[in-house]
Design a protein around this motif. Structure first.
Motif, PDB file in Angstrom:
ATOM      1  N   ASN A 119     -15.804  26.905  10.947  1.00 25.45           N
ATOM      2  CA  ASN A 119     -17.130  26.072  10.489  1.00 25.45           C
ATOM      3  C   ASN A 119     -17.224  25.158  11.863  1.00 25.45           C
ATOM      4  O   ASN A 119     -18.274  24.950  12.362  1.00 25.45           O
ATOM      5  N   GLN A 120     -15.983  24.584  12.087  1.00 28.83           N
ATOM      6  CA  GLN A 120     -16.015  23.597  13.314  1.00 28.83           C
ATOM      7  C   GLN A 120     -16.519  24.045  14.760  1.00 28.83           C
ATOM      8  O   GLN A 120     -17.307  23.409  15.328  1.00 28.83           O
ATOM      9  N   PHE A 121     -16.192  25.349  14.858  1.00 26.33           N
ATOM     10  CA  PHE A 121     -16.377  26.133  16.222  1.00 26.33           C
ATOM     11  C   PHE A 121     -17.837  26.651  15.829  1.00 26.33           C
ATOM     12  O   PHE A 121     -18.502  27.716  16.780  1.00 26.33           O
ATOM     13  N   ASN A 122     -18.382  26.661  14.870  1.00 26.96           N
ATOM     14  CA  ASN A 122     -19.604  27.322  14.594  1.00 26.96           C
ATOM     15  C   ASN A 122     -19.650  28.697  14.755  1.00 26.96           C
ATOM     16  O   ASN A 122     -20.610  29.243  15.268  1.00 26.96           O
ATOM     17  N   VAL A 123     -18.768  29.594  14.114  1.00 31.86           N
ATOM     18  CA  VAL A 123     -18.519  30.898  14.204  1.00 31.86           C
ATOM     19  C   VAL A 123     -19.382  31.609  13.374  1.00 31.86           C
ATOM     20  O   VAL A 123     -19.396  31.273  12.078  1.00 31.86           O
ATOM     21  N   LYS A 124     -20.489  32.452  13.923  1.00 37.79           N
ATOM     22  CA  LYS A 124     -21.747  33.074  13.118  1.00 37.79           C
ATOM     23  C   LYS A 124     -21.013  34.437  13.024  1.00 37.79           C
ATOM     24  O   LYS A 124     -21.270  35.322  11.830  1.00 37.79           O
ATOM     25  N   ASP A 125     -20.574  34.941  13.882  1.00 36.42           N
ATOM     26  CA  ASP A 125     -20.151  36.362  13.802  1.00 36.42           C
ATOM     27  C   ASP A 125     -18.813  36.771  13.722  1.00 36.42           C
ATOM     28  O   ASP A 125     -17.681  36.760  14.568  1.00 36.42           O
ATOM     29  N   VAL A 126     -18.186  36.879  12.496  1.00 38.99           N
ATOM     30  CA  VAL A 126     -16.846  37.233  12.151  1.00 38.99           C
ATOM     31  C   VAL A 126     -16.372  38.525  12.760  1.00 38.99           C
ATOM     32  O   VAL A 126     -15.033  38.288  13.178  1.00 38.99           O
ATOM     33  N   GLY A 127     -17.292  39.252  12.751  1.00 46.23           N
ATOM     34  CA  GLY A 127     -16.779  40.672  13.503  1.00 46.23           C
ATOM     35  C   GLY A 127     -16.362  40.501  14.808  1.00 46.23           C
ATOM     36  O   GLY A 127     -15.599  41.527  15.632  1.00 46.23           O
ATOM     37  N   ALA A 128     -16.844  39.353  15.537  1.00 44.27           N
ATOM     38  CA  ALA A 128     -16.417  39.031  17.051  1.00 44.27           C
ATOM     39  C   ALA A 128     -15.063  38.663  17.252  1.00 44.27           C
ATOM     40  O   ALA A 128     -14.585  38.410  18.355  1.00 44.27           O
ATOM     41  N   LEU A 129     -14.439  38.107  16.032  1.00 48.63           N
ATOM     42  CA  LEU A 129     -13.256  37.538  16.134  1.00 48.63           C
ATOM     43  C   LEU A 129     -11.927  38.696  16.307  1.00 48.63           C
ATOM     44  O   LEU A 129     -12.054  39.722  15.680  1.00 48.63           O
ATOM     45  N   ARG A 130     -11.085  38.284  16.933  1.00 51.50           N
ATOM     46  CA  ARG A 130      -9.947  39.357  17.220  1.00 51.50           C
ATOM     47  C   ARG A 130      -8.613  38.496  17.426  1.00 51.50           C
ATOM     48  O   ARG A 130      -8.392  37.417  17.811  1.00 51.50           O
ATOM     49  N   GLU A 131      -7.606  39.186  16.555  1.00 49.05           N
ATOM     50  CA  GLU A 131      -6.364  38.586  16.702  1.00 49.05           C
ATOM     51  C   GLU A 131      -5.369  39.364  17.542  1.00 49.05           C
ATOM     52  O   GLU A 131      -5.432  40.286  17.641  1.00 49.05           O
ATOM     53  N   VAL A 132      -4.710  38.426  18.472  1.00 48.61           N
ATOM     54  CA  VAL A 132      -3.923  39.016  19.678  1.00 48.61           C
ATOM     55  C   VAL A 132      -2.551  38.472  19.446  1.00 48.61           C
ATOM     56  O   VAL A 132      -2.465  37.258  19.508  1.00 48.61           O
ATOM     57  N   VAL A 133      -1.557  39.253  19.475  1.00 50.33           N
ATOM     58  CA  VAL A 133      -0.132  38.604  19.382  1.00 50.33           C
ATOM     59  C   VAL A 133       0.289  38.625  20.669  1.00 50.33           C
ATOM     60  O   VAL A 133       0.406  39.583  21.506  1.00 50.33           O
ATOM     61  N   VAL A 134       0.891  37.443  21.163  1.00 46.11           N
ATOM     62  CA  VAL A 134       1.122  37.238  22.380  1.00 46.11           C
ATOM     63  C   VAL A 134       2.806  36.754  22.184  1.00 46.11           C
ATOM     64  O   VAL A 134       3.131  36.116  21.258  1.00 46.11           O
ATOM     65  N   HIS A 135       3.775  36.863  23.257  1.00 46.81           N
ATOM     66  CA  HIS A 135       5.117  36.466  23.294  1.00 46.81           C
ATOM     67  C   HIS A 135       5.160  35.063  23.966  1.00 46.81           C
ATOM     68  O   HIS A 135       4.675  34.893  24.805  1.00 46.81           O
ATOM     69  N   LEU A 136       6.114  34.315  23.288  1.00 47.50           N
ATOM     70  CA  LEU A 136       6.316  33.029  24.021  1.00 47.50           C
ATOM     71  C   LEU A 136       7.935  33.059  24.567  1.00 47.50           C
ATOM     72  O   LEU A 136       8.619  33.005  23.823  1.00 47.50           O
ATOM     73  N   GLY A 137       7.886  33.294  25.970  1.00 48.57           N
ATOM     74  CA  GLY A 137       9.106  33.046  26.535  1.00 48.57           C
ATOM     75  C   GLY A 137       9.376  31.965  27.482  1.00 48.57           C
ATOM     76  O   GLY A 137       8.264  31.047  27.289  1.00 48.57           O
ATOM     77  N   LYS A 138      10.191  32.021  28.436  1.00 48.47           N
ATOM     78  CA  LYS A 138      10.497  31.056  29.473  1.00 48.47           C
ATOM     79  C   LYS A 138       9.203  30.799  30.066  1.00 48.47           C
ATOM     80  O   LYS A 138       8.581  29.626  30.203  1.00 48.47           O
ATOM     81  N   LYS A 139       8.749  31.832  30.745  1.00 47.88           N
ATOM     82  CA  LYS A 139       7.390  31.656  31.489  1.00 47.88           C
ATOM     83  C   LYS A 139       6.085  31.063  30.727  1.00 47.88           C
ATOM     84  O   LYS A 139       5.704  30.310  31.288  1.00 47.88           O
ATOM     85  N   GLU A 140       6.117  31.434  29.592  1.00 49.11           N
ATOM     86  CA  GLU A 140       4.911  31.146  28.695  1.00 49.11           C
ATOM     87  C   GLU A 140       5.096  29.645  28.242  1.00 49.11           C
ATOM     88  O   GLU A 140       4.204  28.574  28.194  1.00 49.11           O
ATOM     89  N   GLY A 141       6.576  29.378  27.896  1.00 49.37           N
ATOM     90  CA  GLY A 141       6.878  27.869  27.524  1.00 49.37           C
ATOM     91  C   GLY A 141       6.365  27.024  28.757  1.00 49.37           C
ATOM     92  O   GLY A 141       5.922  25.780  28.406  1.00 49.37           O
TER      93      GLY A 141
END
Length: 255
Positions: free
Chosen positions: A193-215
């Motif tokens: 609601n805070q981001f005013n998301v109207k189209d839930v179908g446009a949401l996507r879950e992406v799993v990323v890894h957190l290693g040294k470079k990302e940290g």
């Protein structure tokens, strides 16, 4: 969680593909422990991790000044490494930080102190070779200070405590500006609601890894922008709020 050099943890991003924006991330205890551990890093360690030339503002130049200053101008018993390579004490269980920082003087168990072996009462210093105020000797006999947390590590291990900073009984929500709070259905709906998301179908879950470079990227971005997750995982354009035709999540790790 193991602490080998191959250790990485995952972070689940919820991305609005229409606006090409990370709304928030779903994070485990390990990730939150790492983020909170960043608060324990001395400024000198942060500059070493990010490189003095990569620092925003003037702290990099201040660090370089200490590097370049001739020892002639320093106090007799001052070791430059006290400022340039300060040791960091990390809470037991927050073991992602030593992995990400590798050999940047992260010490999870003890501090080193030195005493004079000839005087009474004894004096102690954390700088090797400090002159003893009682006699013409230097404090060079090493003694080890054991923190209460380190000394109770056996108890921690056998009592079932997870260590670190937060409990693993819940999953956590990490916002784009690194605000952390427990994740729940209500908090998720409130965020949408805070981001005013109207189209839930446009949401996507992406799993990323957190290693040294990302940290290290997360650490650097935290000093540069309030859109940390977007800058690290979607790039500069997303951090600036520029909408692209195609949202391309972080590609260097599997999604």
């Amino acid at each position: 969680m193991a602490t080998s050099n191959t250790t990485r943890v995952t972070l689940k991003l919820l991305i609005d593909t229409k606006g090409c924006k990370v709304l928030f991330a779903e994070a485990s205890k390990d990730v939150v422990d790492f983020l909170f551990s960043l608060l324990s890093l001395p400024v000198g360690t942060v500059i070493r991790l990010l490189s003095k030339d990569g620092m925003v503002g003037s702290m990099g130049k201040l660090y370089e000044s200490v590097e370049n200053l001739n020892d002639t101008y320093l106090q007799p018993n001052l070791d430059k490494d006290t400022l340039l390579k300060p040791k960091t004490t990390v809470a037991s269980g927050a073991n992602i930080l030593p992995h990400l920082t590798n050999n940047v003087n992260v010490d999870s168990n003890s501090k080193q102190f030195y005493m004079c072996s000839y005087c009474n009462p004894r004096h102690i210093s954390d700088v090797y070779g400090t002159p003893c105020p009682n006699k013409n000797n230097s404090m060079s006999t090493r003694v080890t200070y054991v923190s209460p947390q380190a000394s109770s590590s056996t108890v921690v291990a056998t009592s079932g405590s997870e260590g670190g900073y937060v409990k693993g009984v819940v999953t956590y929500m990490v916002m784009d500006n690194l605000e952390v709070k427990p994740l729940s259905t209500i908090s998720s709906i409130a965020a949408l609601n805070q981001f005013n998301v109207k189209d839930v179908g446009a949401l996507r879950e992406v799993v990323v890894h957190l290693g040294k470079k990302e940290g290290l990227k997360l650490l650097k971005a935290s000093f540069e922008t309030s859109a940390v997750l977007n800058k690290v995982f979607l790039g500069f354009e997303a951090a600036k709020g520029i909408v692209r035709d195609q949202c391309s999540p972080y590609q260097s790790v599997p999604g």
